[in-house]
Design an enzyme around this catalytic site. Sequence first.
Site, short mmCIF file in Angstrom:
data_model
loop_
_atom_site.label_atom_id
_atom_site.label_comp_id
_atom_site.label_asym_id
_atom_site.label_seq_id
_atom_site.Cartn_x
_atom_site.Cartn_y
_atom_site.Cartn_z
N CYS A 9 1.23 -1.21 0.16
CA CYS A 9 0.15 -0.38 0.20
C CYS A 9 0.51 1.41 0.00
O CYS A 9 0.81 2.15 -0.49
CB CYS A 9 -1.44 0.05 1.06
SG CYS A 9 -0.65 -1.08 2.72
N ARG A 50 7.13 -11.49 4.86
CA ARG A 50 7.00 -11.40 6.75
C ARG A 50 7.66 -12.26 7.38
O ARG A 50 7.65 -13.49 6.73
CB ARG A 50 5.00 -11.52 6.78
CG ARG A 50 4.57 -9.97 6.15
CD ARG A 50 2.99 -10.00 6.23
NE ARG A 50 2.76 -9.44 5.20
CZ ARG A 50 1.60 -9.01 5.30
NH1 ARG A 50 0.30 -9.50 6.07
NH2 ARG A 50 0.45 -8.22 4.53
N GLN A 73 0.94 -11.29 -2.84
CA GLN A 73 -0.92 -10.10 -3.50
C GLN A 73 -1.53 -10.52 -4.37
O GLN A 73 -0.77 -9.41 -5.17
CB GLN A 73 -0.76 -9.57 -1.97
CG GLN A 73 -0.31 -9.51 -0.17
CD GLN A 73 -0.73 -8.70 0.24
OE1 GLN A 73 -0.17 -7.29 0.64
NE2 GLN A 73 -1.13 -8.75 1.60
N ASP A 120 -3.02 -8.01 -4.28
CA ASP A 120 -3.42 -6.49 -3.96
C ASP A 120 -3.67 -5.66 -4.78
O ASP A 120 -2.93 -5.18 -6.05
CB ASP A 120 -2.04 -5.99 -3.52
CG ASP A 120 -2.17 -5.03 -2.31
OD1 ASP A 120 -3.59 -5.18 -1.40
OD2 ASP A 120 -0.96 -5.05 -1.53
N HIS A 155 -5.70 -0.97 -4.57
CA HIS A 155 -5.41 -0.44 -3.89
C HIS A 155 -6.57 0.51 -4.87
O HIS A 155 -5.76 1.02 -6.47
CB HIS A 155 -4.77 1.03 -3.17
CG HIS A 155 -3.85 -0.01 -2.33
ND1 HIS A 155 -2.85 -1.08 -3.12
CD2 HIS A 155 -4.11 -0.42 -1.19
CE1 HIS A 155 -2.64 -1.33 -2.03
NE2 HIS A 155 -3.50 -1.57 -0.85
N LYS A 171 -12.48 -3.10 8.40
CA LYS A 171 -12.48 -4.06 7.25
C LYS A 171 -13.56 -5.04 6.46
O LYS A 171 -14.06 -5.01 7.36
CB LYS A 171 -11.31 -4.52 6.67
CG LYS A 171 -10.84 -5.47 8.11
CD LYS A 171 -9.41 -6.06 7.43
CE LYS A 171 -9.55 -7.13 8.98
NZ LYS A 171 -7.85 -7.79 8.76
N HIS A 216 -8.44 -0.25 0.10
CA HIS A 216 -7.36 -1.69 -0.16
C HIS A 216 -8.19 -3.25 0.18
O HIS A 216 -9.57 -3.23 0.65
CB HIS A 216 -6.33 -1.98 0.81
CG HIS A 216 -5.74 -0.50 2.33
ND1 HIS A 216 -4.81 -0.75 1.63
CD2 HIS A 216 -6.36 0.59 2.79
CE1 HIS A 216 -3.70 0.34 2.58
NE2 HIS A 216 -5.44 1.41 2.82
#
Length: 659
Positions: free
Chosen positions: A339, A368, A386, A388, A390, A470, A516
């Site tokens: 992000c 991670r 991910q 991912d 945004h 979320k 997100h």
Amino acid sequence: MPVITLPDGSSRSFDGAVTGTQVAADIGPGLAKAALAMVLDGKVVDLATPIEADAAVRFVTRKDPEALELIRHDAAHVLAEAVQELFPGTQVTIGPAIEDGFYYDFARNEPFTPEDFPAIEAKMREIVARNAGFVREVWPRQVAIDFFEAKGERYKAELIRDLPEDVPISIYRQGEWLDLCRGPHMRSTGDIGSAFKLMKVAGAYWRGDHRNAMLSRLYATAWRDQKELDAYLLRLEEAERRDHRKIGKEMDLFHLQEEAVGSIFWHPKGWKLYRVLEDFMRRRLDAADYQEVRTPQLVDRKLWVASGHWEKFRESMFIATVEDESEKDRVLALKPMNCPCHVQIFNQGLRSYRELPLRMAEFGACHRYEPSGALHGIMRVRSFTQDDAHIFCTEEQIAGETVRFVDLLSSIYRDLGFDSFRVKFSDRPENRAGTDATWDQAEGALRDACMSAGVEYELNPGEGAFYGPKLEFVLRDAIGRDWQCGTLQVDFVLPERLEAEYVAEDGSRKRPVMLHRAILGSFERFLGILIEQHAGRFPLWLAPVQVVVATIVSDADGFARQAVEALRAQGIRAELDLRNEKINRKVADHIAGRVPVLAVIGRREAEEGAVVLRRLPGREQETVPLAEAVLRLAEEATPPDLLPRAAAPGQPQKVVAAA
């Protein structure tokens, strides 16, 4: 004179303080016999708890959801008593109820083994049969410490010392045995029943700290009745049969090794499966007007500090310190999420309101740190990708973007073989960024968006991200397990921290809202879920190897090669098996490898230009001209997003479980 209000709206008055046991008896003998505990003003408590003022009461019986945790909690106490009767000198520590069961950690010179299980279970059944009542006592702190130390129970004494001064020292007695516990409990050990089973033994550090002593942990399961226990054990057997690690080895998809803990070595077939899923997702995002980007792996600490992730995620980051010519000992971090980097792209140049909503997607490789004990195959790793994205938008666009996202997510889940999901609404955590006013704004916007999208949800209190509330999208797989995969988060905080802005219609500068969102969560974990969902037998479009052409005799080798070339020309992932093996052996091998279709060619088929199609693992087969077989398989192997769709495709049923 307390007034007790019951769930049906009726009430009963009593002259003085009264217990749940007395209230249940006053209502009727059936409830008095069935009640195990009560919910007093929203909190589960013992039936013996005094009610001294007006209160709302609901009784917990064996059929209620709360009963399972009570059964497991009580069974943990019975397990501890059984162990201490059988193995004198063993110290008890903690034993909570967990999902599908409970565990208890014991301090013992010699660890337990599965060979100890039958004796422990037999002793537990004996204790249950005693039907000893659970009795709560409150002790002075020092008295409790002295008592446990005198018994040699130093772990219990340590727990008591560490409790806040204002917390009462609650002791529960069952017959002659007792334990430190805050409760609640059912009436007696007899309420547990007999539907319990010890499952496994493991090592566990005291209080989860590797610097502390290693304890022996006994895991167990407990259910309302034998039918539920049998169903659970059957589900475990099925889960073991579907284990993605086992299937991954049998299909030659991937492996893991000590030299790269938490990272995956993808083999050719596994990487093909990965790419098929990635290509499918990329097509879906392109069609949904997302713009794909790519951001760096190593990012300076300064950006993570500015975004707030350094404070929240520092312990999970992999750090690299470099000696830069212009800046000594520069600290970089492998990105744990995408992000902040996406905001950097948004901030390049002056944005206009006409560009919003801007949907920015990345199949972003992240790292991670996960403790080695938490790693699990490809489902819990340290290196992952991910899906991912945004969405930078105005506050007024949140609802419309939520509707679009839920439609996209629903369609993708359906295409991947999942017929249902449920949604959790996770609101503000205790440790968060932003003001209460900002959180009120974000939570209100997300609730309104759910209403617009027709999303029903259960509340998941305090589990939001540190920057915003979320939605969590939870899939249910073929054997009833739940997997939290997709998310949608409303963020007013990060655009402020990283100074994102756009020019509004009136010429003023405004902060965008940042949504997100993820659908798969991570490719690695989702592929593990997919393997287990389908037990490795993927639909044809998803299978890494779709067709194997196998010969019966060497005279058919030339035509078999032509068949493979024809299949590959139509985009079918086909392989050739010319081994000098009997056809039954080849069939068995490809069943084990989860190949969906076997095309068998013998001397006769080669002469006639045909193949024998067999859908594995079935036995039925048909002889088909090669050209027809190729066209038929090509059509069947078309990914679902490339097939004609109805104007308004239906969504998987949204299942909302009881909170």
